[in-house]
Design an enzyme around this catalytic site. Structure first.
Site, PDB file in Angstrom:
ATOM      1  N   ARG A  88      58.500  33.917  32.229  1.00 31.21           N
ATOM      2  CA  ARG A  88      57.261  33.646  32.230  1.00 31.21           C
ATOM      3  C   ARG A  88      56.016  33.928  31.212  1.00 31.21           C
ATOM      4  NH1 ARG A  88      59.043  36.507  37.144  1.00 31.21           N
ATOM      5  NH2 ARG A  88      58.858  35.033  38.980  1.00 31.21           N
ATOM      6  N   ASP A 148      56.367  38.144  45.558  1.00 27.01           N
ATOM      7  CA  ASP A 148      57.398  39.059  45.361  1.00 27.01           C
ATOM      8  C   ASP A 148      57.876  39.792  46.590  1.00 27.01           C
ATOM      9  OD1 ASP A 148      57.225  38.124  42.709  1.00 27.01           O
ATOM     10  OD2 ASP A 148      55.972  39.880  42.077  1.00 27.01           O
ATOM     11  N   ARG A 151      59.858  37.662  48.895  1.00 31.53           N
ATOM     12  CA  ARG A 151      61.181  37.708  48.281  1.00 31.53           C
ATOM     13  C   ARG A 151      61.889  39.098  48.782  1.00 31.53           C
ATOM     14  NH1 ARG A 151      59.677  34.314  42.987  1.00 31.53           N
ATOM     15  NH2 ARG A 151      59.846  32.301  44.019  1.00 31.53           N
ATOM     16  N   HIS A 175      54.071  40.667  37.666  1.00 34.87           N
ATOM     17  CA  HIS A 175      54.818  39.654  38.074  1.00 34.87           C
ATOM     18  C   HIS A 175      55.800  39.123  37.229  1.00 34.87           C
ATOM     19  CE1 HIS A 175      55.796  36.071  40.890  1.00 34.87           C
ATOM     20  NE2 HIS A 175      55.401  35.402  39.968  1.00 34.87           N
TER      21      HIS A 175
END
Length: 308
Positions: A88, A148, A151, A175
């Site tokens: 990211r 998150d 998940r 994140h």
């Protein structure tokens, strides 16, 4: 209630779809720089309205920010998505310029809006919006923790062989694959700690699978995921629009909370009509505190790459 979603790609279109299906907004505006793209996505989604039973009006526009005027909530999904093997953080150079330009365009026409940032690296892009817009900190929210945590709950339910409605859990921290802090010690199945059902080894596997949740999907799909990110955003938007006072972990600007300052990172907050109604400080173990501090150091390092 008017909501604007900037970026009509897979994540943005998914956001618009879930928001419309929940039927709490009067209008959703999709905006994109690609000629005709947002208009096409909006038309396609509107043709599902009678089938899915919603009355939300969805419109699309190519780079015309006047169409976003008076938006109560604006979502920024624009930027390049991750490719397999890409972190990211590697997106920062291109996406920083995009997010800075987009946020300025939105605020020009909706000065009282609440902004939700989805673009990666999300914590740093949220920090960038704080530094370049001057909006109050309760009106700038980074989405990552809600995704998150979803998940995390998926992986917990899988390990427990339980329905996901039985499971509750939260991920705080940055994140990023290394920065996430899944709170396994706080996770429960119908109020019973999951450690009553799962071994420490299995819980550690759940934690590691959660942290690479995005990278796992990127490897499988060849690009970033979109269904779960879109659903996560719609949950935040609904909590704000309907003044639900729901708790989500979100990336927010900290000013001493959790012993951290001058960065945006995921912690639990209460979301309502004012955006961030309050930041919730929960008791963390020494190990959890250490992981959060380490995560914050990583976020600050990425923030240092910004050209403010």
């Amino acid at each position: 209630m008017k909501v604007t979603v900037v970026g009509a790609g897979a994540v943005g279109a998914s956001c618009a779809e879930y928001i419309a299906i929940k039927n709490f907004a009067s209008e959703v505006v999709l905006l994109d720089i690609k000629e005709g793209y947002a208009e096409g996505k909006a038309m396609d989604l509107m043709q599902t309205a009678s089938l899915n039973g919603f009355d939300t009006k969805i419109t699309g526009s190519t780079s015309d920010y006047t169409k976003t005027a008076g938006s109560d909530i604006c979502v920024i999904t624009s930027g390049i998505p991750r490719k397999p093997g890409m972190t990211r953080e590697e997106l920062i150079g291109i996406n920083a310029g995009i997010v800075k330009s987009v946020s300025a365009g939105l605020i020009e026409h909706s000065p009282n809006t609440i902004i939700i940032v989805v673009s990666n690296p999300m914590d740093t892009m949220t920090y960038l919006v704080h530094k370049t817009t001057g909006l109050p900190k309760n009106r700038i929210i980074g989405m990552g923790g809600a995704l998150d945590s979803a998940r995390f709950k998926y992986r917990l339910a899988e390990a427990l062989e339980a329905p996901i409605s039985d499971v509750d859990g939260m991920v705080i921290g940055g994140h990023s694959d290394k920065g996430m802090v899944p709170l396994t010690a706080h996770a429960t199945r119908n109020s019973v700690k999951v450690s009553e059902f799962l071994s420490e080894e299995r819980l550690n596997q759940v934690k590691e699978d959660t942290k690479v949740g995005g990278a796992t999907l990127t490897k499988l799909l060849g690009t970033s995921a979109w269904y779960a990110p879109g659903a996560a955003v719609s949950g935040l938007v609904q909590a704000i629009a309907c003044d639900q006072k729901k708790m989500f972990p979100c990336s927010v600007l900290l000013d001493g909370e959790y012993g951290l300052n001058d960065l945006c990172i995921g912690v639990p907050v209460i979301l309502g009509r004012n955006g961030i109604e309050s930041i919730v400080e929960i008791n963390l173990s020494d190990a959890e505190k250490a992981h959060l501090t380490e995560s914050a150091a990583g976020v600050k390092k990425t923030n240092g790459l910004l050209e403010l």
